[in-house]
Design an enzyme around this catalytic site. Structure first.
Site, mmCIF file in Angstrom:
data_model
loop_
_atom_site.group_PDB
_atom_site.id
_atom_site.type_symbol
_atom_site.label_atom_id
_atom_site.label_comp_id
_atom_site.label_asym_id
_atom_site.label_seq_id
_atom_site.Cartn_x
_atom_site.Cartn_y
_atom_site.Cartn_z
ATOM 1 N N LYS A 168 74.480 17.522 -8.829
ATOM 2 C CA LYS A 168 74.527 17.894 -7.530
ATOM 3 C C LYS A 168 75.625 18.800 -7.089
ATOM 4 C CE LYS A 168 74.079 16.707 -3.057
ATOM 5 N NZ LYS A 168 74.069 15.082 -2.316
HETATM 6 O O1 G3P Z 1 71.717 14.449 2.505
HETATM 7 C C1 G3P Z 1 73.211 14.909 3.094
HETATM 8 C C2 G3P Z 1 73.574 14.170 3.729
HETATM 9 O O2 G3P Z 1 73.752 13.165 3.050
HETATM 10 C C3 G3P Z 1 74.383 14.770 4.892
HETATM 11 O O3 G3P Z 1 74.045 14.371 6.086
HETATM 12 O O4 G3P Z 1 73.972 12.469 8.399
HETATM 13 O O5 G3P Z 1 76.180 13.243 7.135
HETATM 14 O O6 G3P Z 1 75.000 15.100 8.093
HETATM 15 P P1 G3P Z 1 75.205 13.666 7.670
#
Ligand code: G3P
Length: 214
Positions: free
Chosen positions: A83
Site C-alpha cells: 500500500k
Molecule cells: O480503508 C481505509 C480506512 O481504514 C479508513 O477509514 O474510517 O479511518 O476513514 P476511516
C-alpha cells in the site's frame, strides 16, 4: 463485489473469515497501532488465515525508502499487496513496483484525477476514502461513480477498492455502482447481516418450535 476486511485485529479477521466473508484484508498504520502489535507480526498471522490479497502499507514517504519497504513486504508472502500513498513519490514507487511485478494498493485517494494517475502508474488497486469525504460534506460515493466510469472508459485494469466505509448504505451503493471491492470494518459486516424482521421472525419460529409434538 469482493469483500475485504479493514482491520488490524486478527480476531475480527478469523470471525469474518469463518462466515466466508473475507476475500482479502486491508490494514493501515492507524489500524495496526490500535492493535498494539508489530506490523510484520500481524501481517504474517493474517497471511496464515486468509488466502487473498493482504494490503500492508509502507510507513515512509520518500521514493527510495518506500521502495525498500515495498520489496520487504513483497518478499514476506506472495499475497501481500504493497500500500502506497497517493503522492508523487508514491506514484513513482507504484510504477517501479508494477515493473518489478509487485502488486500495489494506492491509498488516500480523494479525487478522480488522483485515481487516473494511480491507474496510469499501474496500480493494482485504488483506494478512495469515501467516509472521510462524507465527513467534509462531500458525497464520497460520487467519487466512486466517477472513478468506475473513467476506468471503464479506458479499460484500466486497476480495481476500485472502496475504503473508509462507515455503514451498510456505503456497501450497497458501492455494489450498485459496480466497484470491484469494498473494504469493510468488522462492525459494519455485522450490521449488514442485521434486520429487525429476521430477529422477530426467528423469535417466533423458536417459540413455535416448542409447540411441535415430539
Ligand atoms: O480503508 C481505509 C480506512 O481504514 C479508513 O477509514 O474510517 O479511518 O476513514 P476511516
Amino acid at each position: 463485489m469482493k469483500f475485504f476486511i479493514d482491520t488490524g485485529e486478527v480476531s475480527e479477521i478469523r470471525q469474518a473469515h469463518a462466515m466466508g466473508l473475507v476475500d482479502g484484508v486491508t490494514t493501515n498504520p492507524s489500524l495496526i497501532a490500535k492493535s498494539g502489535r508489530p506490523y510484520k507480526e500481524v501481517v504474517v498471522e493474517i497471511c496464515d488465515i486468509v488466502n487473498g490479497p493482504i494490503s500492508a502499507e509502507v510507513l515512509s514517504t520518500t521514493y527510495d525508502e518506500m521502495m525498500v519497504e515495498a520489496r520487504v513486504w513483497h518478499k514476506l508472502h506472495p499475497n501481500v499487496v504493497v500500500k502506497l500513498p497517493l503522492i508523487p513519490d508514491g506514484l513513482r514507487a507504484t510504477r517501479t513496483c508494477t515493473n518489478e511485478g509487485i502488486r500495489t494498493n494506492v491509498t488516500l485517494c480523494f479525487s478522480p484525477t488522483q485515481a487516473l494517475l494511480a491507474a496510469k502508474a499501474g496500480a493494482s488497486y485504488i483506494s478512495p476514502f469515501i467516509g472521510r469525504l462524507d465527513d467534509c460534506s462531500e458525497t464520497g460515493m460520487e467519487l466512486i461513480d466517477k472513478i468506475v466510469r473513467i476506468y471503464k472508459n479506458y479499460g484500466y485494469a486497476t480495481e476500485v477498492l472502496v475504503a473508509s466505509v462507515r455503514n451498510p448504505t456505503h456497501v450497497v451503493d458501492a455494489a450498485l455502482i459496480g466497484a470491484h471491492v469494498c473494504t469493510i470494518p468488522y462492525s459494519v459486516m455485522l450490521q449488514l447481516a442485521k434486520h429487525p424482521l429476521t430477529d422477530v421472525g426467528l423469535k417466533k419460529f423458536v417459540e413455535d418450535a416448542q409447540k411441535i409434538p415430539r
